[in-house]
Design a protein around this motif. Structure first.
Motif, PDB file in Angstrom:
ATOM      1  N   LEU A 294      18.819  -1.390  -1.811  1.00  0.00           N
ATOM      2  CA  LEU A 294      17.479  -1.877  -1.492  1.00  0.00           C
ATOM      3  C   LEU A 294      16.431  -1.294  -2.438  1.00  0.00           C
ATOM      4  N   VAL A 295      16.825  -0.296  -3.208  1.00  0.00           N
ATOM      5  CA  VAL A 295      15.914   0.285  -4.207  1.00  0.00           C
ATOM      6  C   VAL A 295      16.530   0.161  -5.594  1.00  0.00           C
ATOM      7  N   PHE A 296      17.258  -0.935  -5.807  1.00  0.00           N
ATOM      8  CA  PHE A 296      17.964  -1.138  -7.081  1.00  0.00           C
ATOM      9  C   PHE A 296      16.997  -1.153  -8.267  1.00  0.00           C
ATOM     10  N   GLU A 297      15.810  -1.713  -8.062  1.00  0.00           N
ATOM     11  CA  GLU A 297      14.839  -1.815  -9.154  1.00  0.00           C
ATOM     12  C   GLU A 297      14.472  -0.440  -9.716  1.00  0.00           C
ATOM     13  N   ASP A 298      14.571   0.583  -8.881  1.00  0.00           N
ATOM     14  CA  ASP A 298      14.181   1.934  -9.312  1.00  0.00           C
ATOM     15  C   ASP A 298      15.383   2.798  -9.670  1.00  0.00           C
ATOM     16  N   TYR A 299      16.584   2.209  -9.709  1.00  0.00           N
ATOM     17  CA  TYR A 299      17.793   3.013  -9.865  1.00  0.00           C
ATOM     18  C   TYR A 299      17.788   3.811 -11.174  1.00  0.00           C
TER      19      TYR A 299
ATOM     20  N   PRO B  11       0.823  -1.218   0.000  1.00  0.00           N
ATOM     21  CA  PRO B  11       0.000   0.000   0.000  1.00  0.00           C
ATOM     22  C   PRO B  11       0.851   1.259   0.000  1.00  0.00           C
ATOM     23  N   SER B  12       0.307   2.326  -0.547  1.00  0.00           N
ATOM     24  CA  SER B  12       1.023   3.603  -0.598  1.00  0.00           C
ATOM     25  C   SER B  12       1.065   4.237   0.786  1.00  0.00           C
ATOM     26  N   SER B  13       1.844   5.296   0.911  1.00  0.00           N
ATOM     27  CA  SER B  13       1.942   6.008   2.186  1.00  0.00           C
ATOM     28  C   SER B  13       0.583   6.549   2.604  1.00  0.00           C
ATOM     29  N   PHE B  14      -0.207   7.017   1.641  1.00  0.00           N
ATOM     30  CA  PHE B  14      -1.537   7.526   1.950  1.00  0.00           C
ATOM     31  C   PHE B  14      -2.402   6.431   2.576  1.00  0.00           C
ATOM     32  N   THR B  15      -2.347   5.242   1.992  1.00  0.00           N
ATOM     33  CA  THR B  15      -3.162   4.131   2.489  1.00  0.00           C
ATOM     34  C   THR B  15      -2.723   3.706   3.881  1.00  0.00           C
TER      35      THR B  15
ATOM     36  N   PRO C  82       5.295   6.527  10.728  1.00  0.00           N
ATOM     37  CA  PRO C  82       4.429   7.096   9.696  1.00  0.00           C
ATOM     38  C   PRO C  82       3.507   8.194  10.226  1.00  0.00           C
ATOM     39  N   THR C  83       3.453   8.356  11.550  1.00  0.00           N
ATOM     40  CA  THR C  83       2.621   9.423  12.111  1.00  0.00           C
ATOM     41  C   THR C  83       3.321  10.768  12.070  1.00  0.00           C
ATOM     42  N   PHE C  84       4.586  10.786  11.669  1.00  0.00           N
ATOM     43  CA  PHE C  84       5.364  12.021  11.591  1.00  0.00           C
ATOM     44  C   PHE C  84       5.400  12.468  10.129  1.00  0.00           C
ATOM     45  N   GLY C  85       4.802  13.615   9.856  1.00  0.00           N
ATOM     46  CA  GLY C  85       4.701  14.086   8.484  1.00  0.00           C
ATOM     47  C   GLY C  85       6.031  14.254   7.788  1.00  0.00           C
ATOM     48  N   VAL C  86       7.094  14.537   8.537  1.00  0.00           N
ATOM     49  CA  VAL C  86       8.415  14.734   7.943  1.00  0.00           C
ATOM     50  C   VAL C  86       8.921  13.437   7.308  1.00  0.00           C
ATOM     51  N   VAL C  87       8.744  12.319   8.012  1.00  0.00           N
ATOM     52  CA  VAL C  87       9.164  11.022   7.469  1.00  0.00           C
ATOM     53  C   VAL C  87       8.393  10.705   6.197  1.00  0.00           C
ATOM     54  N   MET C  88       7.085  10.813   6.265  1.00  0.00           N
ATOM     55  CA  MET C  88       6.259  10.480   5.105  1.00  0.00           C
ATOM     56  C   MET C  88       6.489  11.453   3.963  1.00  0.00           C
ATOM     57  N   GLY C  89       6.704  12.718   4.301  1.00  0.00           N
ATOM     58  CA  GLY C  89       6.975  13.713   3.268  1.00  0.00           C
ATOM     59  C   GLY C  89       8.283  13.450   2.554  1.00  0.00           C
ATOM     60  N   ALA C  90       9.320  13.140   3.323  1.00  0.00           N
ATOM     61  CA  ALA C  90      10.634  12.854   2.738  1.00  0.00           C
ATOM     62  C   ALA C  90      10.573  11.635   1.821  1.00  0.00           C
ATOM     63  N   LEU C  91       9.914  10.585   2.295  1.00  0.00           N
ATOM     64  CA  LEU C  91       9.808   9.366   1.492  1.00  0.00           C
ATOM     65  C   LEU C  91       8.961   9.598   0.241  1.00  0.00           C
ATOM     66  N   ALA C  92       7.969  10.471   0.357  1.00  0.00           N
ATOM     67  CA  ALA C  92       7.140  10.781  -0.813  1.00  0.00           C
ATOM     68  C   ALA C  92       7.947  11.533  -1.863  1.00  0.00           C
ATOM     69  N   ILE C  93       8.774  12.474  -1.432  1.00  0.00           N
ATOM     70  CA  ILE C  93       9.622  13.218  -2.371  1.00  0.00           C
ATOM     71  C   ILE C  93      10.567  12.261  -3.089  1.00  0.00           C
ATOM     72  N   ALA C  94      11.168  11.346  -2.331  1.00  0.00           N
ATOM     73  CA  ALA C  94      12.149  10.412  -2.899  1.00  0.00           C
ATOM     74  C   ALA C  94      11.506   9.189  -3.535  1.00  0.00           C
ATOM     75  N   GLU C  95      10.176   9.062  -3.397  1.00  0.00           N
ATOM     76  CA  GLU C  95       9.449   7.909  -3.936  1.00  0.00           C
ATOM     77  C   GLU C  95       9.999   6.585  -3.390  1.00  0.00           C
ATOM     78  N   VAL C  96      10.260   6.586  -2.079  1.00  0.00           N
ATOM     79  CA  VAL C  96      10.716   5.387  -1.371  1.00  0.00           C
ATOM     80  C   VAL C  96       9.560   4.870  -0.527  1.00  0.00           C
ATOM     81  N   GLU C  97       9.291   3.578  -0.611  1.00  0.00           N
ATOM     82  CA  GLU C  97       8.202   2.982   0.169  1.00  0.00           C
ATOM     83  C   GLU C  97       8.575   2.942   1.652  1.00  0.00           C
ATOM     84  N   LEU C  98       7.576   3.135   2.508  1.00  0.00           N
ATOM     85  CA  LEU C  98       7.799   3.119   3.951  1.00  0.00           C
ATOM     86  C   LEU C  98       8.395   1.794   4.407  1.00  0.00           C
ATOM     87  N   VAL C  99       7.896   0.696   3.864  1.00  0.00           N
ATOM     88  CA  VAL C  99       8.394  -0.629   4.263  1.00  0.00           C
ATOM     89  C   VAL C  99       9.872  -0.781   3.899  1.00  0.00           C
TER      90      VAL C  99
END
Length: 502
Positions: free
Chosen positions: A235-240, A14-18, A457-474
């Motif tokens: 760990l994000v080689f697929e998206d390199y 699931p996405s960060s929003f979900t 995930p309750t901290f907007g900074v973490v979710m915001g940073a990961l959203a900018i970088a398109e890195v999944e929370l997991v």
């Protein structure tokens, strides 16, 4: 075949929003079963220890679940809104969009990459130290969201991956906040609530800063070295390749012209002013009144003071409204100096804001979790459970268990100042009862809040940073799991040393 199955599973996460919305639903369910209750507060809004009382249950239903993100954005009587942070993010995006119209940033990044050929990893400890100093002095957190679009292209260009880019900023500033030495929003608020000086326990916190920064930097450096030697270790080689193309600098071999150099100076100055403006100088030292004195003098000048605006706020007293204004003004100034056509300034600003729209929405969604908890009146109940559980323990055990107690609380209340205001009136006296210095309680609190806010995930900074970088929370959790374990153990040891020797 197995690799493809793993990839398909990762793609179906699931996405960060979900994830955030699921947490809101879970919290709403808890409001049906966790007893509601509240503490009495004094005129300053601080909790009065020993005044907890259960109250009528306030279960949150479907209406409340869907209203939570709305209230999270706009705010309620019990939960401040995320609108200021979200607007700041959008304006920063617009600012970067205008700067990108000049081509100055791409050219400058290309020159940084060329200048660091063969010693790219040296950037990691330097940049992490800069962000860590911001975290430890004034709690640098939401403000770091402005730096990701700048740092990510540099890290990608020199051969690292998105996790390294995010780590430099998020872990750098985060570990600084974890080891807050004089951070007024963590150390300051907590110390004030206990009636002690923010300087109490600073030796222990300085040791924390050195140890935590060293551990975290070594962790990121080691991972970066593995990725640089073999990209398949990422760990994000697929998206390199996708990330490399998306954040590729266009003018790696170009030289900056005079106007681009001016743009880079103004660009750098914008961030410098932001950092200086957010440090509460007079709270750190009552004699550091340079900016207040200068602002008073400036406002007193005939004509000039009126033209500038009589409501001008001195550096050191700025917050999100003022730094948002700074980026908006600098976007216009940079566009005009580079002679960008008016239509291109507007289109660049809108395009840049659009790039960060999802980040702005994620911050509001994360705030919705607090809305559900506060309106369901279960936040104080959870505090009360901890108050009962930690009484009557030995000093070392109490300090470690206080740290552990604050970990789930920090997940539920990611605001350091909010958590400090809500709990210090209870935890400080409890520590005194078992012979633990109040500054140890402060350090335990900020360490727990700091470590949780690296991954929650309750901290907007973490979710915001990961959203900018398109890195999944997991993926981020997998990457940081060992680091969190090491930091946890190191914190417990340092707290025990603090109780016994400091």
């Amino acid at each position: 075949m197995a690799k493809n199955k793993i990839k398909d599973r990762l793609m179906s996460l699931p996405s960060s929003f979900t994830i955030l919305f699921i947490i809101i639903v879970i919290m709403s369910i808890l409001t049906w079963f966790v007893p509601a209750g509240s503490y009495e507060v004094n005129d300053a809004g601080e909790i009065i220890a020993g005044t907890f009382a259960y109250s009528e249950q306030q279960p949150q239903g479907i209406w409340d679940i869907f209203m939570a993100p709305v209230k999270g954005m706009l705010g309620t009587d019990t939960t401040p809104g995320a609108i200021e942070v979200s607007l700041f993010i959008l304006v920063v995006g617009g600012f970067l969009g205008v700067v990108n119209k000049t081509g100055a940033l791409d050219t400058a990044i290309g020159q940084v990459v060329s200048a660091n050929k063969g010693r790219e990893k040296a950037l990691i400890p330097i940049l992490m130290l800069i962000f860590a100093l911001g975290g430890t002095t004034y709690g640098m957190a939401e403000e770091t969201l402005a730096f990701y679009p700048l740092i990510i292209p540099v890290m990608i260009a020199v051969g690292f991956d998105m996790l390294v880019a995010v780590s430099v900023i998020l872990l750098g500033a985060g570990v600084g906040v974890l080891a807050s030495t004089v951070n007024p929003f963590a150390t300051g608020v907590a110390s004030q609530a206990l009636g002690i000086s923010p300087g109490d326990g600073i030796v222990l916190r300085l040791i924390f800063f050195v140890v935590m920064y060293g551990i975290t930097t070594a962790y990121v450096y080691r991972y970066a070295s593995k990725v640089q030697k073999n990209r398949e270790k990422s760990l994000v080689f697929e998206d390199y390749e996708k990330n490399k193309n998306k954040f590729k600098t266009k003018n790696q071999d170009a030289k900056m012209n005079t106007r681009q150099k001016i743009v880079i100076v103004l660009f750098s100055l914008t961030f410098i002013v932001m950092v200086i403006s957010l440090i509460p100088w007079t709270l750190l030292n009552e004699n550091w009144t340079l900016f207040e004195t200068f602002n008073t003098w400036l406002m007193g000048l005939p004509i000039i003071g009126t033209v500038l605006g009589q409501q001008m706020v001195p550096l050191g007293d700025w917050y999100f409204q003022e730094i948002t204004m700074l980026f908006l003004a600098m976007a216009v100034i940079i566009g005009m100096i580079y002679r960008v056509p008016e239509k291109d300034i507007v289109s660049g600003f809108v395009e840049g804001a659009k790039e960060l729209l999802s980040v702005a929405l994620i911050v509001a969604l994360a705030r919705g979790i607090q809305v559900i908890m506060n309106e369901g009146m279960i936040t104080d109940t959870i505090l009360h459970f901890g108050e009962q559980a930690l009484s009557g323990l030995s000093p070392v055990v109490f300090s470690v268990l206080t740290y552990i107690f604050y970990i789930p609380l920090s997940f539920l209340i990611p605001s350091t100042s909010g958590l400090a205001s809500a709990t210090m009136g209870i935890m400080g006296p409890l520590g005194s009862f078992v012979g633990v210095s109040e500054h140890i309680v402060v350090t335990a609190f900020q360490s727990a809040s700091g470590i949780v806010n690296l991954v929650t995930p309750t901290f907007g900074v973490v979710m915001g940073a990961l959203a900018i970088a398109e890195v999944e929370l997991v993926t981020w959790w997998k990457y940081t799991a060992k680091l969190i374990g090491i930091l946890f153990i190191a914190t417990c040891i340092l707290l025990a040393i603090g109780v016994l020797f400091l």
